[in-house]
Motif scaffolding. Structure first.
Motif, PDB file in Angstrom:
ATOM      1  N   ILE A 175       6.153   9.357   8.206  1.00 26.07           N
ATOM      2  CA  ILE A 175       6.331   7.915   7.996  1.00 26.07           C
ATOM      3  C   ILE A 175       5.197   7.361   7.136  1.00 26.07           C
ATOM      4  CG2 ILE A 175       6.315   5.664   9.169  1.00 26.07           C
ATOM      5  CD1 ILE A 175       7.772   7.176  11.526  1.00 26.07           C
ATOM      6  N   ILE A 176       3.980   7.770   7.434  1.00 31.11           N
ATOM      7  CA  ILE A 176       2.819   7.308   6.655  1.00 31.11           C
ATOM      8  C   ILE A 176       2.913   7.815   5.221  1.00 31.11           C
ATOM      9  CG2 ILE A 176       0.308   7.544   6.404  1.00 31.11           C
ATOM     10  CD1 ILE A 176       0.260   7.572   9.564  1.00 31.11           C
ATOM     11  N   SER A 177       3.258   9.092   5.061  1.00 34.17           N
ATOM     12  CA  SER A 177       3.385   9.655   3.707  1.00 34.17           C
ATOM     13  C   SER A 177       4.452   8.933   2.908  1.00 34.17           C
ATOM     14  CB  SER A 177       3.734  11.145   3.777  1.00 34.17           C
ATOM     15  OG  SER A 177       2.705  11.868   4.371  1.00 34.17           O
ATOM     16  N   THR A 178       5.590   8.682   3.519  1.00 34.64           N
ATOM     17  CA  THR A 178       6.669   7.985   2.830  1.00 34.64           C
ATOM     18  C   THR A 178       6.221   6.586   2.406  1.00 34.64           C
ATOM     19  OG1 THR A 178       8.317   9.244   4.048  1.00 34.64           O
ATOM     20  CG2 THR A 178       9.061   7.178   3.044  1.00 34.64           C
ATOM     21  N   THR A 179       5.488   5.915   3.264  1.00 34.16           N
ATOM     22  CA  THR A 179       4.960   4.588   2.929  1.00 34.16           C
ATOM     23  C   THR A 179       3.993   4.673   1.753  1.00 34.16           C
ATOM     24  OG1 THR A 179       5.204   3.902   5.228  1.00 34.16           O
ATOM     25  CG2 THR A 179       3.718   2.589   3.851  1.00 34.16           C
ATOM     26  N   ILE A 180       3.125   5.672   1.756  1.00 37.31           N
ATOM     27  CA  ILE A 180       2.167   5.832   0.659  1.00 37.31           C
ATOM     28  C   ILE A 180       2.897   6.153  -0.641  1.00 37.31           C
ATOM     29  CG2 ILE A 180       0.331   7.329  -0.247  1.00 37.31           C
ATOM     30  CD1 ILE A 180      -0.797   7.404   2.627  1.00 37.31           C
ATOM     31  N   TYR A 181       3.861   7.075  -0.608  1.00 35.99           N
ATOM     32  CA  TYR A 181       4.586   7.444  -1.823  1.00 35.99           C
ATOM     33  C   TYR A 181       5.372   6.252  -2.367  1.00 35.99           C
ATOM     34  CZ  TYR A 181       3.733  12.096   0.164  1.00 35.99           C
ATOM     35  OH  TYR A 181       3.163  13.203   0.715  1.00 35.99           O
ATOM     36  N   THR A 182       5.976   5.477  -1.476  1.00 32.83           N
ATOM     37  CA  THR A 182       6.711   4.291  -1.897  1.00 32.83           C
ATOM     38  C   THR A 182       5.767   3.273  -2.530  1.00 32.83           C
ATOM     39  OG1 THR A 182       8.337   4.660  -0.144  1.00 32.83           O
ATOM     40  CG2 THR A 182       8.260   2.447  -1.110  1.00 32.83           C
ATOM     41  N   THR A 183       4.602   3.104  -1.940  1.00 37.89           N
ATOM     42  CA  THR A 183       3.584   2.208  -2.507  1.00 37.89           C
ATOM     43  C   THR A 183       3.196   2.662  -3.908  1.00 37.89           C
ATOM     44  OG1 THR A 183       2.743   1.671  -0.307  1.00 37.89           O
ATOM     45  CG2 THR A 183       1.250   1.273  -2.170  1.00 37.89           C
ATOM     46  N   CYS A 184       3.025   3.959  -4.089  1.00 39.56           N
ATOM     47  CA  CYS A 184       2.671   4.486  -5.416  1.00 39.56           C
ATOM     48  C   CYS A 184       3.771   4.210  -6.440  1.00 39.56           C
ATOM     49  CB  CYS A 184       2.369   5.987  -5.340  1.00 39.56           C
ATOM     50  SG  CYS A 184       0.798   6.356  -4.534  1.00 39.56           S
ATOM     51  N   VAL A 185       5.025   4.322  -6.030  1.00 39.34           N
ATOM     52  CA  VAL A 185       6.134   4.030  -6.936  1.00 39.34           C
ATOM     53  C   VAL A 185       6.112   2.547  -7.318  1.00 39.34           C
ATOM     54  CG1 VAL A 185       8.659   3.843  -7.108  1.00 39.34           C
ATOM     55  CG2 VAL A 185       7.619   5.916  -6.179  1.00 39.34           C
ATOM     56  N   VAL A 186       5.930   1.683  -6.335  1.00 37.64           N
ATOM     57  CA  VAL A 186       5.889   0.242  -6.602  1.00 37.64           C
ATOM     58  C   VAL A 186       4.730  -0.087  -7.545  1.00 37.64           C
ATOM     59  CG1 VAL A 186       5.503  -2.021  -5.530  1.00 37.64           C
ATOM     60  CG2 VAL A 186       7.089  -0.384  -4.481  1.00 37.64           C
ATOM     61  N   LEU A 187       3.572   0.520  -7.309  1.00 37.66           N
ATOM     62  CA  LEU A 187       2.421   0.285  -8.188  1.00 37.66           C
ATOM     63  C   LEU A 187       2.724   0.737  -9.615  1.00 37.66           C
ATOM     64  CD1 LEU A 187      -0.516   1.377  -5.858  1.00 37.66           C
ATOM     65  CD2 LEU A 187       0.105  -0.945  -6.532  1.00 37.66           C
ATOM     66  N   SER A 188       3.391   1.878  -9.766  1.00 41.31           N
ATOM     67  CA  SER A 188       3.724   2.393 -11.099  1.00 41.31           C
ATOM     68  C   SER A 188       4.683   1.475 -11.844  1.00 41.31           C
ATOM     69  CB  SER A 188       4.360   3.779 -10.996  1.00 41.31           C
ATOM     70  OG  SER A 188       3.432   4.706 -10.527  1.00 41.31           O
ATOM     71  N   VAL A 189       5.593   0.867 -11.124  1.00 42.15           N
ATOM     72  CA  VAL A 189       6.590   0.022 -11.762  1.00 42.15           C
ATOM     73  C   VAL A 189       6.034  -1.369 -12.073  1.00 42.15           C
ATOM     74  CG1 VAL A 189       8.827  -1.121 -11.419  1.00 42.15           C
ATOM     75  CG2 VAL A 189       8.535   1.278 -10.767  1.00 42.15           C
ATOM     76  N   PHE A 190       5.324  -1.977 -11.114  1.00 40.50           N
ATOM     77  CA  PHE A 190       4.882  -3.362 -11.283  1.00 40.50           C
ATOM     78  C   PHE A 190       3.478  -3.512 -11.874  1.00 40.50           C
ATOM     79  CE2 PHE A 190       8.308  -3.720  -8.200  1.00 40.50           C
ATOM     80  CZ  PHE A 190       9.054  -4.743  -8.779  1.00 40.50           C
ATOM     81  N   LYS A 191       2.644  -2.476 -11.761  1.00 41.83           N
ATOM     82  CA  LYS A 191       1.298  -2.468 -12.344  1.00 41.83           C
ATOM     83  C   LYS A 191       0.525  -3.758 -12.030  1.00 41.83           C
ATOM     84  CE  LYS A 191       2.905   0.508 -16.088  1.00 41.83           C
ATOM     85  NZ  LYS A 191       4.027   0.990 -15.346  1.00 41.83           N
ATOM     86  N   PRO A 192       0.316  -4.037 -10.736  1.00 38.98           N
ATOM     87  CA  PRO A 192      -0.318  -5.313 -10.355  1.00 38.98           C
ATOM     88  C   PRO A 192      -1.843  -5.293 -10.493  1.00 38.98           C
ATOM     89  CG  PRO A 192       0.144  -4.015  -8.412  1.00 38.98           C
ATOM     90  CD  PRO A 192       0.685  -3.242  -9.598  1.00 38.98           C
TER      91      PRO A 192
END
Length: 184
Positions: A155-172
């Motif tokens: 669950i933690i890994s999936t959350t981290i990987y999803t966060t990385c995808v969001v960061l890659s797309v939105f570049k905040p």
């Protein structure tokens, strides 16, 4: 050193990798990252299936499969995702220390690679060894806390990987102090 020399030195340092190389590394990075996420889903699915089953054969098979994933796939996939991400950061205009989102992804990936390498893989191999030490017709009794930890890690890994995808797309978040200083 003249201003022109300083600019040409900076340009050489920040020259992105050639487009064909960048695209190849990017494809490898995406494949490794998606594979890592898929392996995480597989780990959680196998762990839940193994623990929920009253069949010794099913439980043995699920935890042996987890051990096989740990032996063959997890380390190469995790390190490939990490190293290709590092190459992309260092070889493109984004840089490793110029943008907060890149630095955040890097830190999250370092954390998950370390946890995968030094905690998850040894834990999976330990579960598999326990299964191998249990006779075939007997229901293997694994510590519930070990399986709960494996599911929590998923669950933690999936959350981290999803966060990385969001960061890659939105570049905040903009640039770091170093990144702002380099643009002046």
């Amino acid at each position: 050193m003249s201003v022109r020399d300083s600019e040409s030195t900076r340009a050489r340092r920040t020259t992105p990798m050639p487009p064909r190389v960048r695209r190849t590394v990017l494809v490898l990075h995406i494949i490794a990252a998606v594979s890592w996420l898929g392996l995480t889903f597989a780990d959680v699915t196998l762990a839940i299936t193994g623990m929920a089953s009253d069949s010794p054969e099913v439980r043995h098979a699920m935890f042996r499969a987890l051990g096989t994933i740990a032996d063959i796939l997890l380390i190469p996939v995790a390190w490939t995702a990490f190293l290709t991400g590092l190459l992309l950061a260092l070889g493109t205009q984004w840089g490793l220390l110029r943008h907060k989102w890149v630095l955040t992804k890097f830190c999250l990936t370092v954390l998950t690679v370390a946890l995968t390498t030094f905690s998850l893989v040894p834990g999976l191999k330990g579960m598999r060894d326990e299964v191998n030490a249990t006779p075939a017709g007997e229901l293997v009794q694994l510590e519930t806390s070990d399986v709960t930890a494996l599911i929590s890690a998923g669950i933690i890994s999936t959350t981290i990987y999803t966060t990385c995808v969001v960061l890659s797309v939105f570049k905040p978040w903009g640039r770091t102090k170093r990144g702002r200083a380099q643009t002046r």
